[in-house]
Structures are given as structure tokens and as C-alpha cells.
Design an enzyme around this catalytic site. Structure first.
Site, short mmCIF file in Angstrom:
data_model
loop_
_atom_site.label_atom_id
_atom_site.label_comp_id
_atom_site.label_asym_id
_atom_site.label_seq_id
_atom_site.Cartn_x
_atom_site.Cartn_y
_atom_site.Cartn_z
N TYR A 120 -15.50 22.74 11.88
CA TYR A 120 -14.41 23.61 11.44
C TYR A 120 -15.02 24.87 10.84
O TYR A 120 -16.00 24.80 10.09
CB TYR A 120 -13.54 22.91 10.39
CG TYR A 120 -12.45 23.79 9.81
CD1 TYR A 120 -11.20 23.87 10.42
CD2 TYR A 120 -12.68 24.55 8.68
CE1 TYR A 120 -10.21 24.68 9.89
CE2 TYR A 120 -11.69 25.37 8.15
CZ TYR A 120 -10.45 25.43 8.77
OH TYR A 120 -9.46 26.24 8.25
N GLU A 208 -9.50 31.44 11.96
CA GLU A 208 -9.94 30.04 11.99
C GLU A 208 -10.37 29.63 13.39
O GLU A 208 -9.70 29.96 14.38
CB GLU A 208 -8.79 29.14 11.52
CG GLU A 208 -9.05 27.65 11.62
CD GLU A 208 -7.83 26.83 11.26
OE1 GLU A 208 -7.56 26.70 10.05
OE2 GLU A 208 -7.13 26.35 12.16
#
Length: 413
Positions: A120, A208
Site C-alpha cells: 500500500y 493512493e
């Protein structure tokens, strides 16, 4: 402002971040050719079909499918374009799927002792430190909020310098902390630096990548390749005027029609799941209003902030927007008159209530209306409300916020 995943991939690619090839489609007839293009030249004819909606939880909802044939791609597209997607991040009725992304499926390297090389990566504002921060985790592909809550030690945070941004040595430190080795370190660090540059240059509120993956080693890449498989971008609405390319990505069909209408009148509207509409002037007052409603056992259906300079026209339009939600069974008006005087606001509320046109053609409110006023000329404003009860029979004046919440909750029950 949000954008779709296929647009986010295009944005990443424009900053030199590697992403698998893919194509957006909006009809079943395009699925076959898009699949052919996605798998062209691949050793395995594996592609992924992904619904393009502004909500997460697509995989668990069945709206992300791996396909290994043209017919499977067509079948997946047929299903997704014909059904509404429902997940914990969508309204109860789900979201209509109008666009799909068909892209190459990436082969992800295994990670000992188990699992895949998925990570992530994101950059956003840390309001506590008042600095932009790079966030990373070895546990990509899952809900990062759950990881942060249950295992905060699994989250890596690297603050960005306010002037210089993310520095190369910081990016490499994060790459090492993620357990990357060899050429993976420089590849990942390069992606982090480019993501940070994109975040700043495009006035993002979040940038993101989830997941960031490592592919298996091959003859050309003995340590594997680092790829961005999925991305999410949110942009600061106050900065989009500087970016015509970002404005062009806006998809109004993914927004609540009432929120779009509110923006036209410079109103701030947020739809919720309850049955009590909230008309306020100020975001902080809105939060307090919803808290008090919840405390009294009620559920807010929405809140609409008319701002500090509420006019009669704005109040009239606000009621129209709030009551456009069929779940709204009552309205709580909580106004603090500072710049605007309470008597002027009260008269605007009464006029708006009298002139409101219902869907059946009748005029006047049919749902309970509870009004709490405080501030400049409050006594005159309360007098106007009291004298208007015969004209607007659903109207109740409240002496304070607690009294207002109790009255509106009792009325809708």
C-alpha cells in the site's frame, strides 16, 4: 473531486509511473476487442474486468473479475453493466455501473512464508502534524483503515518536507522498510517520488496506489518489476480551476444529483441514511446538530450548510434540495444569526415553507419543520416564527438546540 480508476491510471502513467495496459469501455460490444487488446502479446491470456464507480469493495461485491477468454470478458461486462453494485461503501440501493476497465492482469510474485508481494502506498495530509505524509504498508490490497486500527505498527509514515517535498533518501528508506531488495528499491523509490510530485502539482487531497506489486523475476528483470495496479485520487475542489485536465475528468453521473444542485447555489450538501433533514449555517454547527439528533435517538437524512450569508433564495433552494430525498420525514433548521439577522432569516424560512411546491403540485410543507434561531435580533425572529404557525402549521419553534432535537425526533417518530 474524485476520478475513476482508469483515469487515475492515466494520471500515474503521465508522471512516468508504470501501470498495466488497459482500456475503458461503456458497452458490452466493446468488451471483446478490449480483451483482445489487453492480452495481445502476453504469455497468458489473462485480463481483469473492473467496474468503474466511486466506491470501494468492488472485489467482494463481484465487480472485479479475472477472465482468461474473450467470452468470459463479455460475460463479465454483461453482468456488471446490467446490475447495481452494492458494498459497505455504497448507498443501500447500490450504484449503477456505466463504465468498465479491461486491463492486463499482472502476475504477482510470492512472498515467503505466504502471500503475495502487494503493498500500500499513499500521500495525504496529516492534520495532526499539519504536513503532507507518505504512508506505506506491506499489507496492500486490503482495507488500510482496518490495518491501521488493528495493527498500527504495520503502517510506515514518512513526513514530507514542506518546501522540498519527498526527498530521495526518504523514499529509499521507506522502500527498505517495506522489505524490498535489489533493483526493487530504486524502482519503488522512483514511484514514490513521482507520486509525491503528482500529489503536489495536481492539488490532490489523497494520491493512493493500492496495490503496488512486484512481478516475478524474468530474464530482463531479475528482481521483478514494480507496478501500480490500482489507484485512487481525490482533488481539492478549490484548486481544480488551475487544472483543466483534471476538470475534464469529472464525472457528474457519479455524484448525488442533490449535491450537484447544491453546488450551483454555493451550498454544501451531504446525503446520509436517516430521516431528518438538517439546514444549518456553518459546518461546525452541522456537526453539532447531527450529534444532538443522534443523542435524541434520531438519524440525520442529510445536512445542508447555507453558509454565513444565507439569503431567502438560498434558504428556499435549500429546502427544495433537502426534501428531494424521499427518506426525509422532518426538517431541523438550526441557524446562528451573526452577519445575517435572525428576523430576516426567520422571514425567509416562513416564505420558503409557504411557497414550497410538493411533487403532487400542492404548496406548503407536509413534513414537520422545527426551527431553532440564536443570535442577532433573535427575539424578533422568534416572534415571526410564532406568528406564522397558522400559515405554516407544520412549523415548531425551539428555544435551544436540545429542545429542537427532541421536538423533531418526536415528530418523525
Amino acid at each position: 473531486m474524485k476520478i475513476h480508476e482508469y483515469q487515475a491510471r492515466e494520471l500515474l502513467a503521465s508522471f512516468g509511473i508504470p501501470v498495466p495496459a488497459g482500456q475503458m469501455i461503456d458497452s458490452v460490444g466493446q468488451a471483446g476487442p478490449a480483451y483482445d487488446q489487453a492480452v495481445a502479446g502476453m504469455a497468458k491470456p489473462l485480463a481483469v474486468v473492473k467496474a468503474q464507480v466511486h466506491a470501494g469493495g468492488r472485489g467482494k461485491a463481484g465487480f472485479v473479475k479475472l477472465v482468461n477468454s474473450r467470452q468470459q470478458a463479455i460475460d463479465a461486462a454483461t453482468f456488471m453493466l446490467a446490475h447495481r453494485m452494492t458494498s459497505p461503501q455504497t448507498p443501500p440501493e447500490g450504484l449503477e455501473v456505466k463504465k468498465l476497465l479491461i486491463a492486463q492482469a499482472a502476475d504477482i510474485a510470492d512472498r515467503a512464508p505466504s502471500g503475495k508481494q502487494e503493498f500500500y502506498l499513499a500521500i495525504t495530509l496529516d492534520r495532526k502534524s499539519r504536513r503532507n505524509v507518505l504512508i506505506a504498508s506491506r499489507e496492500g490490497g486490503v482495507e488500510i483503515e482496518t490495518i491501521a486500527h488493528e495493527r498500527p505498527e504495520a503502517i510506515i509514515k514518512q513526513p514530507l518536507d514542506p518546501v522540498q517535498g519527498l526527498l530521495p533518501f526518504q523514499a529509499r528508506e521507506v522502500a527498505f522498510a517495506l522489505g524490498l531488495v535489489g533493483k526493487q528499491v530504486n524502482q519503488a523509490a522512483d514511484i514514490m517520488l513521482k507520486l509525491a510530485r503528482c500529489y503536489i502539482e495536481k492539488d490532490c487531497t489523497i494520491a493512493e496506489i493500492n496495490p503496488l506489486v512486484i512481478t516475478p523475476p524474468d530474464a530482463h528483470n531479475p528482481d521483478g518489476r514494480v507496478l501500480a495496479l490500482d489507484a485512487k485520487f481525490n482533488f481539492d475542489d478549490n484548486g481544480t480551476f488551475r487544472h483543466k485536465d483534471i476538470q475534464a475528468m469529472h464525472d457528474p453521473t457519479e455524484e448525488n444529483p442533490a449535491e450537484i444542485k447544491a453546488k450551483e447555489f454555493n451550498l454544501s450538501y451531504v446525503a446520509l441514511d436517516g430521516n431528518i433533514g438538517c439546514l444549518v449555517n456553518g459546518a461546525g454547527l452541522a456537526m453539532a446538530t447531527m450529534d444532538i439528533i443522534k443523542l435524541q435517538g434520531g438519524e440525520p437524512a442529510n445536512f445542508l450548510d447555507v453558509g454565513g450569508g444565507a439569503t431567502e433564495e438560498a434558504v428556499t433552494e435549500a429546502f427544495s434540495i433537502i426534501l428531494s430525498d424521499p427518506r426525509c420525514q422532518g426538517v431541523l433548521v438550526n441557524i446562528f444569526g451573526g452577519i445575517m439577522k435572525c428576523d430576516i432569516i426567520a422571514q425567509g424560512i416562513v416564505n420558503a415553507a409557504k411557497g414550497y411546491k410538493n411533487p403532487d403540485g400542492t404548496t406548503g410543507f407536509k413534513v414537520p419543520l422545527v426551527v431553532r434561531l440564536e443570535g442577532t435580533n433573535v427575539d424578533a425572529g422568534r416572534k415571526i416564527l410564532e406568528e406564522s404557525k397558522r400559515i405554516v402549521p407544520t412549523l415548531q419553534a425551539a428555544k435551544d438546540l436540545g429542545d429542537a432535537a427532541r421536538k423533531v425526533c418526536a415528530a418523525v417518530k
